[in-house]
Design a protein around this motif. Structure first.
Motif, PDB file in Angstrom:
ATOM      1  N   GLU A 183       3.904   1.053   0.084  1.00 34.95           N
ATOM      2  CA  GLU A 183       4.795  -0.108   0.106  1.00 34.95           C
ATOM      3  C   GLU A 183       4.482  -1.035   1.272  1.00 34.95           C
ATOM      4  OE1 GLU A 183       9.633  -0.995   0.483  1.00 34.95           O
ATOM      5  OE2 GLU A 183       8.779   0.931   1.107  1.00 34.95           O
ATOM      6  N   HIS A 184       4.530  -2.344   1.019  1.00 32.80           N
ATOM      7  CA  HIS A 184       4.556  -3.353   2.073  1.00 32.80           C
ATOM      8  C   HIS A 184       6.031  -3.673   2.332  1.00 32.80           C
ATOM      9  CE1 HIS A 184       0.439  -3.801   0.651  1.00 32.80           C
ATOM     10  NE2 HIS A 184       0.155  -4.568   1.698  1.00 32.80           N
ATOM     11  N   THR A 185       6.555  -3.254   3.456  1.00 34.62           N
ATOM     12  CA  THR A 185       7.974  -3.513   3.707  1.00 34.62           C
ATOM     13  C   THR A 185       8.188  -4.992   4.029  1.00 34.62           C
ATOM     14  OG1 THR A 185       7.695  -2.808   6.005  1.00 34.62           O
ATOM     15  CG2 THR A 185       8.476  -1.161   4.438  1.00 34.62           C
ATOM     16  N   PRO A 186       9.363  -5.537   3.679  1.00 33.89           N
ATOM     17  CA  PRO A 186       9.605  -6.981   3.815  1.00 33.89           C
ATOM     18  C   PRO A 186       9.616  -7.479   5.261  1.00 33.89           C
ATOM     19  CG  PRO A 186      11.221  -5.925   2.359  1.00 33.89           C
ATOM     20  CD  PRO A 186      10.491  -4.828   3.059  1.00 33.89           C
ATOM     21  N   PHE A 187       9.537  -8.809   5.386  1.00 35.41           N
ATOM     22  CA  PHE A 187       9.669  -9.505   6.663  1.00 35.41           C
ATOM     23  C   PHE A 187       8.662  -9.003   7.711  1.00 35.41           C
ATOM     24  CE2 PHE A 187      13.890  -9.787   4.666  1.00 35.41           C
ATOM     25  CZ  PHE A 187      14.001 -11.166   4.574  1.00 35.41           C
ATOM     26  N   GLU A 188       7.413  -8.902   7.270  1.00 34.70           N
ATOM     27  CA  GLU A 188       6.320  -8.476   8.158  1.00 34.70           C
ATOM     28  C   GLU A 188       6.580  -7.101   8.765  1.00 34.70           C
ATOM     29  OE1 GLU A 188       5.286 -11.515  10.966  1.00 34.70           O
ATOM     30  OE2 GLU A 188       4.657 -12.910   9.393  1.00 34.70           O
ATOM     31  N   GLY A 189       7.214  -6.243   7.976  1.00 35.75           N
ATOM     32  CA  GLY A 189       7.417  -4.860   8.398  1.00 35.75           C
ATOM     33  C   GLY A 189       6.146  -4.058   8.189  1.00 35.75           C
ATOM     34  N   PRO A 190       6.173  -2.776   8.536  1.00 34.31           N
ATOM     35  CA  PRO A 190       4.963  -1.954   8.433  1.00 34.31           C
ATOM     36  C   PRO A 190       4.521  -1.721   6.989  1.00 34.31           C
ATOM     37  CG  PRO A 190       6.871  -0.599   8.970  1.00 34.31           C
ATOM     38  CD  PRO A 190       7.327  -2.020   9.073  1.00 34.31           C
ATOM     39  N   VAL A 191       3.251  -1.355   6.854  1.00 35.23           N
ATOM     40  CA  VAL A 191       2.699  -0.951   5.569  1.00 35.23           C
ATOM     41  C   VAL A 191       2.770   0.575   5.501  1.00 35.23           C
ATOM     42  CG1 VAL A 191       0.667  -0.956   4.072  1.00 35.23           C
ATOM     43  CG2 VAL A 191       1.145  -2.941   5.537  1.00 35.23           C
ATOM     44  N   LYS A 192       3.464   1.085   4.499  1.00 33.78           N
ATOM     45  CA  LYS A 192       3.610   2.539   4.361  1.00 33.78           C
ATOM     46  C   LYS A 192       2.446   3.062   3.508  1.00 33.78           C
ATOM     47  CE  LYS A 192       7.707   4.226   3.886  1.00 33.78           C
ATOM     48  NZ  LYS A 192       9.041   4.627   3.347  1.00 33.78           N
ATOM     49  N   ILE A 193       1.745   4.080   4.024  1.00 33.44           N
ATOM     50  CA  ILE A 193       0.584   4.629   3.319  1.00 33.44           C
ATOM     51  C   ILE A 193       0.714   6.152   3.207  1.00 33.44           C
ATOM     52  CG2 ILE A 193      -0.920   2.769   4.134  1.00 33.44           C
ATOM     53  CD1 ILE A 193      -2.127   4.768   6.137  1.00 33.44           C
ATOM     54  N   ARG A 194      -0.030   6.719   2.234  1.00 33.08           N
ATOM     55  CA  ARG A 194      -0.111   8.179   2.091  1.00 33.08           C
ATOM     56  C   ARG A 194      -1.570   8.592   2.236  1.00 33.08           C
ATOM     57  NH1 ARG A 194       1.638   8.629  -2.663  1.00 33.08           N
ATOM     58  NH2 ARG A 194       3.826   9.068  -2.160  1.00 33.08           N
ATOM     59  N   LEU A 195      -1.832   9.518   3.160  1.00 31.67           N
ATOM     60  CA  LEU A 195      -3.182  10.025   3.360  1.00 31.67           C
ATOM     61  C   LEU A 195      -3.476  11.086   2.297  1.00 31.67           C
ATOM     62  CD1 LEU A 195      -3.133  10.464   7.258  1.00 31.67           C
ATOM     63  CD2 LEU A 195      -3.730   8.437   5.908  1.00 31.67           C
ATOM     64  N   HIS A 196      -4.620  10.957   1.616  1.00 31.63           N
ATOM     65  CA  HIS A 196      -4.940  11.884   0.535  1.00 31.63           C
ATOM     66  C   HIS A 196      -5.170  13.300   1.048  1.00 31.63           C
ATOM     67  CE1 HIS A 196      -6.365   8.621  -2.549  1.00 31.63           C
ATOM     68  NE2 HIS A 196      -5.197   8.362  -2.008  1.00 31.63           N
ATOM     69  N   LYS A 197      -5.835  13.419   2.183  1.00 30.89           N
ATOM     70  CA  LYS A 197      -6.235  14.741   2.679  1.00 30.89           C
ATOM     71  C   LYS A 197      -5.045  15.602   3.069  1.00 30.89           C
ATOM     72  CE  LYS A 197      -9.482  16.912   5.905  1.00 30.89           C
ATOM     73  NZ  LYS A 197     -10.512  16.650   6.969  1.00 30.89           N
ATOM     74  N   THR A 198      -4.094  15.021   3.776  1.00 31.09           N
ATOM     75  CA  THR A 198      -2.955  15.803   4.283  1.00 31.09           C
ATOM     76  C   THR A 198      -1.666  15.549   3.513  1.00 31.09           C
ATOM     77  OG1 THR A 198      -2.334  14.061   5.859  1.00 31.09           O
ATOM     78  CG2 THR A 198      -3.944  15.708   6.606  1.00 31.09           C
ATOM     79  N   LYS A 199      -1.671  14.546   2.618  1.00 33.24           N
ATOM     80  CA  LYS A 199      -0.471  14.134   1.879  1.00 33.24           C
ATOM     81  C   LYS A 199       0.597  13.530   2.796  1.00 33.24           C
ATOM     82  CE  LYS A 199      -2.481  15.955  -1.661  1.00 33.24           C
ATOM     83  NZ  LYS A 199      -3.251  15.081  -2.576  1.00 33.24           N
ATOM     84  N   GLN A 200       0.232  13.276   4.053  1.00 33.21           N
ATOM     85  CA  GLN A 200       1.188  12.735   5.023  1.00 33.21           C
ATOM     86  C   GLN A 200       1.447  11.262   4.748  1.00 33.21           C
ATOM     87  OE1 GLN A 200      -0.296  12.781   9.023  1.00 33.21           O
ATOM     88  NE2 GLN A 200       1.655  12.185   9.952  1.00 33.21           N
ATOM     89  N   GLU A 201       2.685  10.836   4.915  1.00 27.25           N
ATOM     90  CA  GLU A 201       3.040   9.424   4.798  1.00 27.25           C
ATOM     91  C   GLU A 201       3.261   8.862   6.200  1.00 27.25           C
ATOM     92  OE1 GLU A 201       6.306   8.760   2.170  1.00 27.25           O
ATOM     93  OE2 GLU A 201       5.297   9.693   0.454  1.00 27.25           O
ATOM     94  N   ILE A 202       2.608   7.750   6.479  1.00 24.31           N
ATOM     95  CA  ILE A 202       2.751   7.120   7.798  1.00 24.31           C
ATOM     96  C   ILE A 202       2.945   5.620   7.638  1.00 24.31           C
ATOM     97  CG2 ILE A 202       1.391   8.869   9.020  1.00 24.31           C
ATOM     98  CD1 ILE A 202      -0.976   7.010   8.987  1.00 24.31           C
ATOM     99  N   ASN A 203       3.506   4.997   8.664  1.00 28.54           N
ATOM    100  CA  ASN A 203       3.696   3.552   8.697  1.00 28.54           C
ATOM    101  C   ASN A 203       2.658   2.920   9.615  1.00 28.54           C
ATOM    102  OD1 ASN A 203       5.997   3.432   7.003  1.00 28.54           O
ATOM    103  ND2 ASN A 203       7.302   4.056   8.708  1.00 28.54           N
ATOM    104  N   VAL A 204       1.974   1.911   9.118  1.00 30.50           N
ATOM    105  CA  VAL A 204       1.008   1.152   9.908  1.00 30.50           C
ATOM    106  C   VAL A 204       1.613  -0.218  10.181  1.00 30.50           C
ATOM    107  CG1 VAL A 204      -1.314   0.169   9.984  1.00 30.50           C
ATOM    108  CG2 VAL A 204      -0.926   2.362   8.837  1.00 30.50           C
TER     109      VAL A 204
END
Length: 215
Positions: A183-204
């Motif tokens: 997800e691209h969060t609104p109002f220039e918020g972080p981009v939420k991603i999921r790493l394939h290797k660890t399945k971890q979700e992080i915000n960039v």
């Protein structure tokens, strides 16, 4: 040529200014300088025939500027490979010392360093290293921020910026990482991603997502 002018040529090259128009804002953010400083330096580069500037469109390098940028980038990134791979520098720390070394290195030493390192094609943060005769594969200039939700990509390179690399090290995001945009969060918020290797979700962060290049 001053080190600062060389830094501008390198960052325009790194941002894709060999083929695309780069904005003053992109340069200012990458070099951590004021917008007015960028305007002043770009004017100098244009006068010297190293760059072209189209109002409201951006800056790109001329053929002469590209050739000079390739030489500068080669010197800088070969030293980064040496510092990171042989002296075990942290990725975020290689830039400053590579910057010093590149300005004091002869062509002969660069050729020997290149051979010693077995002719690397990319630096530790994923940037291409031109060969001595100017050959290299063009980098991707697609940034994470421009990828649609649900799409999967591979991280190809990061902009060579100490704060960015420190931030990405904290996130444990690495070159070659496969990920999916959640997800691209609104109002220039972080981009939420999921790493394939660890399945971890992080915000960039929104800003960092514009300096992570993917394919």
């Amino acid at each position: 040529m001053t080190p600062m002018k060389e830094d501008y040529l390198k960052i325009i090259f790194e941002l894709g200014g060999t083929k695309n128009k780069i904005s003053n804002k992109q340069i200012a953010l990458s070099l951590n300088v004021a917008a007015g400083s960028v305007t002043e330096m770009v004017s100098k580069l244009v006068k010297e025939g190293l760059a072209s500037h189209t109002p409201y469109a951006g800056i790109s390098l001329t053929d002469e500027g590209i050739e000079l940028a390739e030489q500068l980038v080669r010197r800088h990134r070969l030293w980064e490979v040496f510092l990171f791979g042989k002296l075990k520098y942290k990725l975020a720390d290689v830039h400053d010392d590579a910057e010093i070394l590149e300005h004091t290195t002869s062509d002969r030493l660069m050729d020997h360093l290149d051979r010693f390192l077995d002719y690397p094609t990319h630096c530790p943060h994923g940037g291409v290293i031109p060969s001595a005769d100017g050959r290299y594969e063009e980098d991707s200039h697609t940034v994470l921020a421009d990828i649609a939700d649900g799409q999967s990509v591979v991280v190809e390179r990061f902009i060579d910026n100490h704060d960015l690399l420190t931030y990405l090290d904290d996130l444990k995001l690495k070159i070659g990482e496969e990920l999916t945009i959640i997800e691209h969060t609104p109002f220039e918020g972080p981009v939420k991603i999921r790493l394939h290797k660890t399945k971890q979700e992080i915000n960039v962060s929104f800003k960092a997502a514009h300096y992570i290049f993917v394919k």
